[in-house]
Scaffold this motif. Structure first.
Motif, PDB file in Angstrom:
ATOM      1  N   THR A  62       0.830  -1.200   0.000  1.00 34.59           N
ATOM      2  CA  THR A  62       0.000   0.000   0.000  1.00 34.59           C
ATOM      3  C   THR A  62       0.868   1.255   0.000  1.00 34.59           C
ATOM      4  O   THR A  62       0.571   2.235  -0.703  1.00 34.59           O
ATOM      5  CB  THR A  62      -0.931   0.006   1.221  1.00 34.59           C
ATOM      6  OG1 THR A  62      -1.794  -1.122   1.150  1.00 34.59           O
ATOM      7  CG2 THR A  62      -1.776   1.278   1.258  1.00 34.59           C
ATOM      8  N   GLY A  63       1.948   1.221   0.767  1.00 30.75           N
ATOM      9  CA  GLY A  63       2.869   2.351   0.786  1.00 30.75           C
ATOM     10  C   GLY A  63       3.504   2.614  -0.560  1.00 30.75           C
ATOM     11  O   GLY A  63       3.654   3.766  -0.985  1.00 30.75           O
TER      12      GLY A  63
ATOM     13  N   THR B  48       0.938   4.293  -2.897  1.00 33.01           N
ATOM     14  CA  THR B  48       0.690   5.712  -2.644  1.00 33.01           C
ATOM     15  C   THR B  48       1.744   6.603  -3.299  1.00 33.01           C
ATOM     16  O   THR B  48       1.492   7.781  -3.548  1.00 33.01           O
ATOM     17  CB  THR B  48       0.659   6.011  -1.131  1.00 33.01           C
ATOM     18  OG1 THR B  48       1.929   5.671  -0.555  1.00 33.01           O
ATOM     19  CG2 THR B  48      -0.451   5.224  -0.444  1.00 33.01           C
ATOM     20  N   LYS B  49       2.906   6.029  -3.602  1.00 28.19           N
ATOM     21  CA  LYS B  49       3.981   6.800  -4.233  1.00 28.19           C
ATOM     22  C   LYS B  49       3.904   6.769  -5.752  1.00 28.19           C
ATOM     23  O   LYS B  49       4.660   7.481  -6.430  1.00 28.19           O
ATOM     24  CB  LYS B  49       5.338   6.266  -3.774  1.00 28.19           C
ATOM     25  CG  LYS B  49       5.570   6.377  -2.274  1.00 28.19           C
ATOM     26  CD  LYS B  49       6.878   5.697  -1.873  1.00 28.19           C
ATOM     27  CE  LYS B  49       7.063   5.717  -0.362  1.00 28.19           C
ATOM     28  NZ  LYS B  49       8.294   4.982   0.052  1.00 28.19           N
TER      29      LYS B  49
ATOM     30  N   PRO C  21      -1.976   5.800  -8.403  1.00 28.27           N
ATOM     31  CA  PRO C  21      -2.136   4.645  -7.516  1.00 28.27           C
ATOM     32  C   PRO C  21      -3.268   3.710  -7.916  1.00 28.27           C
ATOM     33  O   PRO C  21      -3.136   2.490  -7.792  1.00 28.27           O
ATOM     34  CB  PRO C  21      -2.412   5.293  -6.154  1.00 28.27           C
ATOM     35  CG  PRO C  21      -1.775   6.632  -6.234  1.00 28.27           C
ATOM     36  CD  PRO C  21      -1.975   7.070  -7.656  1.00 28.27           C
TER      37      PRO C  21
END
Length: 250
Positions: free
Chosen positions: A185-186, A189-190, A194
């Protein structure tokens, strides 16, 4: 639910979050006493014995394993789940990063298992389960360093199984596909988009979605179970069919 791990002690590295937390929960549900070794043990479930440990450092690992043995008097199962990711081609990461990833993802497995071997050798139900990856069996773009490390985990698993079978220690691994974890998920987000990136990851796996952490945990529990006494040197793909299936486009 069966209690097949009653009276057994399991160590789970990286067990405070993601796949490791799911594994720790499953083992606990089935009767095991669980020790979580993690850089951030405060994130572990309060039901577990949480110990701060850095798998990249031998002294830290040895101290953590000693604390587990002092607490429970035995260690029967080691789940080597701690690891880090890396992105890019072979030119994207410098030598220091190659060394860092291998030190954690590969040598970390050796450190933890080596420290636990005296206890595993006297256990009636000794098992080691390593977390490899679909990257070990399928070429994925922009994952050269990560793939190399997880390919090493797969090969190391087989070598460990051969070395320790006659000591009564089984060694296996799981090869998860892309899992729906906080780490993934991290990364999403980048991404520039997404939503589109998640859709692409879902579509890459033949069953059309990310792998659930609980699905990986169930496979680990099978491999660690005393009832799986004839399973060693094996790998289980938990990847929605990505390793072996070649579906025609819809």
């Amino acid at each position: 639910m069966t209690q097949e791990f009653t009276n057994l002690v399991a160590v789970v590295t990286g067990g405070a979050s993601g796949i490791g937390a799911a594994i720790a929960a499953r083992l606990h549900e089935q009767g095991a006493s669980v020790a979580v070794l993690d850089l951030r043990p405060e994130g572990a479930d309060a039901a577990h014995f949480a110990v701060q440990a850095n798998v990249a450092d031998s002294a830290s690992v040895e101290a953590a394993i000693a604390a587990v043995a002092e607490k429970f008097g035995r260690i029967d199962i080691v789940i080597n789940n701690a690891g880090i990711g890396a992105q890019g081609t072979i030119e994207s990461n410098d030598d220091d990063e190659w060394a860092r990833v291998f030190n954690i993802n590969v040598t970390g497995i050796a450190r933890v298992t080596r420290a636990a071997l005296p206890y595993l050798r006297v256990s009636p139900s000794a098992a080691v389960v390593n977390t490899s990856s679909i990257a070990a069996t399928a070429g994925l773009p922009q994952r050269a360093l990560y793939t190399a490390s997880k390919g090493a985990v797969l090969s190391l698993t087989r070598a460990m199984a051969a070395d320790h079978l006659r000591e009564g220690i089984r060694v296996n691994c799981v090869n998860p596909g892309t899992a729906d974890t906080p780490w993934v998920t991290g990364l999403l987000t980048k991404a520039a988009d997404p939503v589109a990136e998640r859709a692409a990851l879902n579509a890459r796996q033949p069953h059309g979605r990310l792998v659930a952490a609980d699905e990986v945990a169930d496979a680990v529990v099978y491999l660690a179970s005393p009832r799986s006494g004839s399973t060693t040197g094996a790998s289980i793909a938990v990847d929605g069919g990505m390793q072996n299936l070649r579906l025609r486009p819809e």
